[in-house]
Scaffold this motif. Sequence first.
Motif, PDB file in Angstrom:
ATOM      1  N   ASP A 193      16.964   6.340   2.334  1.00 38.13           N
ATOM      2  CA  ASP A 193      17.038   5.013   1.711  1.00 38.13           C
ATOM      3  C   ASP A 193      16.461   5.031   0.293  1.00 38.13           C
ATOM      4  O   ASP A 193      17.006   4.402  -0.614  1.00 38.13           O
ATOM      5  N   ILE A 194      15.357   5.741   0.124  1.00 36.33           N
ATOM      6  CA  ILE A 194      14.729   5.829  -1.191  1.00 36.33           C
ATOM      7  C   ILE A 194      15.637   6.568  -2.167  1.00 36.33           C
ATOM      8  O   ILE A 194      15.793   6.174  -3.322  1.00 36.33           O
ATOM      9  N   ALA A 195      16.271   7.633  -1.686  1.00 34.61           N
ATOM     10  CA  ALA A 195      17.190   8.395  -2.540  1.00 34.61           C
ATOM     11  C   ALA A 195      18.385   7.546  -2.961  1.00 34.61           C
ATOM     12  O   ALA A 195      18.876   7.651  -4.095  1.00 34.61           O
ATOM     13  N   LYS A 196      18.851   6.668  -2.054  1.00 30.29           N
ATOM     14  CA  LYS A 196      19.979   5.790  -2.373  1.00 30.29           C
ATOM     15  C   LYS A 196      19.631   4.823  -3.511  1.00 30.29           C
ATOM     16  O   LYS A 196      20.527   4.334  -4.207  1.00 30.29           O
ATOM     17  N   LEU A 197      18.355   4.551  -3.688  1.00 32.50           N
ATOM     18  CA  LEU A 197      17.923   3.661  -4.768  1.00 32.50           C
ATOM     19  C   LEU A 197      17.849   4.386  -6.108  1.00 32.50           C
ATOM     20  O   LEU A 197      17.513   3.784  -7.126  1.00 32.50           O
ATOM     21  N   GLY A 198      18.159   5.676  -6.102  1.00 33.66           N
ATOM     22  CA  GLY A 198      18.164   6.443  -7.341  1.00 33.66           C
ATOM     23  C   GLY A 198      16.810   6.989  -7.743  1.00 33.66           C
ATOM     24  O   GLY A 198      16.628   7.442  -8.875  1.00 33.66           O
ATOM     25  N   ILE A 199      15.851   6.959  -6.828  1.00 27.38           N
ATOM     26  CA  ILE A 199      14.504   7.441  -7.125  1.00 27.38           C
ATOM     27  C   ILE A 199      14.426   8.935  -6.823  1.00 27.38           C
ATOM     28  O   ILE A 199      14.744   9.381  -5.715  1.00 27.38           O
ATOM     29  N   ARG A 200      13.998   9.691  -7.828  1.00 20.91           N
ATOM     30  CA  ARG A 200      13.923  11.145  -7.694  1.00 20.91           C
ATOM     31  C   ARG A 200      12.510  11.636  -7.995  1.00 20.91           C
ATOM     32  O   ARG A 200      11.855  11.134  -8.915  1.00 20.91           O
ATOM     33  N   ARG A 201      12.052  12.577  -7.224  1.00 19.18           N
ATOM     34  CA  ARG A 201      10.723  13.149  -7.440  1.00 19.18           C
ATOM     35  C   ARG A 201      10.661  13.813  -8.819  1.00 19.18           C
ATOM     36  O   ARG A 201      11.617  14.458  -9.248  1.00 19.18           O
ATOM     37  N   GLY A 202       9.559  13.630  -9.502  1.00 17.01           N
ATOM     38  CA  GLY A 202       9.382  14.236 -10.811  1.00 17.01           C
ATOM     39  C   GLY A 202       9.920  13.407 -11.952  1.00 17.01           C
ATOM     40  O   GLY A 202       9.742  13.763 -13.122  1.00 17.01           O
ATOM     41  N   LEU A 203      10.583  12.287 -11.634  1.00 15.03           N
ATOM     42  CA  LEU A 203      11.149  11.428 -12.672  1.00 15.03           C
ATOM     43  C   LEU A 203      10.683   9.996 -12.461  1.00 15.03           C
ATOM     44  O   LEU A 203      10.674   9.482 -11.345  1.00 15.03           O
ATOM     45  N   GLY A 204      10.290   9.345 -13.546  1.00 14.96           N
ATOM     46  CA  GLY A 204       9.932   7.935 -13.463  1.00 14.96           C
ATOM     47  C   GLY A 204       8.484   7.689 -13.099  1.00 14.96           C
ATOM     48  O   GLY A 204       7.731   8.598 -12.747  1.00 14.96           O
ATOM     49  N   VAL A 205       8.116   6.427 -13.191  1.00 12.46           N
ATOM     50  CA  VAL A 205       6.783   5.953 -12.815  1.00 12.46           C
ATOM     51  C   VAL A 205       6.971   4.940 -11.702  1.00 12.46           C
ATOM     52  O   VAL A 205       7.748   3.991 -11.837  1.00 12.46           O
ATOM     53  N   ARG A 206       6.277   5.137 -10.599  1.00 18.95           N
ATOM     54  CA  ARG A 206       6.481   4.277  -9.449  1.00 18.95           C
ATOM     55  C   ARG A 206       5.865   2.892  -9.664  1.00 18.95           C
ATOM     56  O   ARG A 206       4.696   2.763 -10.008  1.00 18.95           O
ATOM     57  N   GLN A 207       6.684   1.875  -9.418  1.00 22.34           N
ATOM     58  CA  GLN A 207       6.193   0.507  -9.548  1.00 22.34           C
ATOM     59  C   GLN A 207       5.289   0.171  -8.363  1.00 22.34           C
ATOM     60  O   GLN A 207       5.492   0.647  -7.259  1.00 22.34           O
ATOM     61  N   GLY A 208       4.307  -0.664  -8.623  1.00 24.21           N
ATOM     62  CA  GLY A 208       3.337  -1.024  -7.597  1.00 24.21           C
ATOM     63  C   GLY A 208       1.954  -0.507  -7.950  1.00 24.21           C
ATOM     64  O   GLY A 208       0.952  -1.001  -7.448  1.00 24.21           O
ATOM     65  N   MET A 209       1.888   0.498  -8.831  1.00 24.66           N
ATOM     66  CA  MET A 209       0.597   1.003  -9.293  1.00 24.66           C
ATOM     67  C   MET A 209       0.100   0.115 -10.440  1.00 24.66           C
ATOM     68  O   MET A 209       0.890  -0.255 -11.328  1.00 24.66           O
ATOM     69  N   PRO A 210      -1.182  -0.227 -10.471  1.00 27.13           N
ATOM     70  CA  PRO A 210      -1.712  -1.043 -11.570  1.00 27.13           C
ATOM     71  C   PRO A 210      -1.457  -0.445 -12.946  1.00 27.13           C
ATOM     72  O   PRO A 210      -1.327  -1.176 -13.931  1.00 27.13           O
TER      73      PRO A 210
END
Length: 400
Positions: A193-210
Amino acid sequence: MASNAYVQVLSHARLNSVWKHLYKKTKPLSRNTTGIDSQSINDFHLDAKGNLIRLAKDIRDKNFSFSSLKPYLVPKPSGKKRLICVPTVRDRIVQGALVDYLADKYAGRLANNISFGFIKGRSVHMAAGIACTARNRRPWVYKTDITSFFDSIPRADLRSAIKKLIKERSLHGLLFSALDCEVDSPSRSVTTDIAKLGIRRGLGVRQGMPLSPFFSNLLLVDFDQKVELSGAHAVRYADDLIFLCTDESECNQVATFCKDEFNNIGLDVPALGPGSKSVIYRPDQPAEFLGLELAPASGRYELRLADAQLLRLKQELLGFSNIKQLLSRNITLRTLGQSIAAKRDGYLGAYDLCTNIDEVEFELRKAEHKALRTVYGAGLGIKLTEIGADARAFLGLPRK
């Protein structure tokens, strides 16, 4: 300060202050949400003093490190899912302390003439108001947003921005560690499900962190400077952008400029076209920005709450109509009226400069009364058609 930043920024006193603010601002229901360590804010609160002492010691002894993020997949009305990444309580406290310090110290650098998102003293309303005023002089509008912004941020570029702008080198290790935080997938289905959202390890900054909003502004400092140097008139709120132009040709030039600049750092904006989030508004069209409209009215432009945003606010108030959900939020009959009125008044205060505020208030009060009628009628079995005007007023409903 730089050499002692790690110790001073993350002192026990600062951690304690951040914890108190975190506990106070978190909604009661959300205090039960756990991170990967299975500890919730309510759990932490049971021994807050001891937990803070242990956290401060781990930091002092250089034994602290950020944990993975716990994923929560929430269904959206569209049928798709939205990912919420939840850090541990300890991580939220440490990142909160870092944000408090860095946001204050570097406010002058981040609070340029372009950026308004996630900066102390600036707001959505301020950003839209400035854009509306500017439209009176430059009536053509190009609006866009950065495609999958947080999930597409190139970490190498953000690391370079941290090294370049943050002088406190003792904090770099923690900042890099937060940047590299990934979601811990408890099962293959969640991973899918996470992969379907286009989220890939090593790329991007995860939302939810202050720290994520601060990181986003840090990455775009150079872009903001280029916009200012170009002479363009723009307002940016995180990944939402609006440019005020003199004609359609300038709008198209700005669209090309944005695409080129973002492509240079591995980001992108949607191409202009039907159904695209990139839009050119003519002078006679209301321009939507951040849930508000820069709307033409009698030879000038005024700020109005957009219909779609008003609908969202009404739905929030209608959320007060389910007794089970109210109890889960620690709202009882004794506090219901006060809670819903505080929510309504908060919205009215946030949008008080909108010229359609009277209409907004009327619609919000209708939604409030509908929620109350549902609680009293379907929830408590009160036959509202059989009670008098005074009784209705006592319940917070119109007399008729």
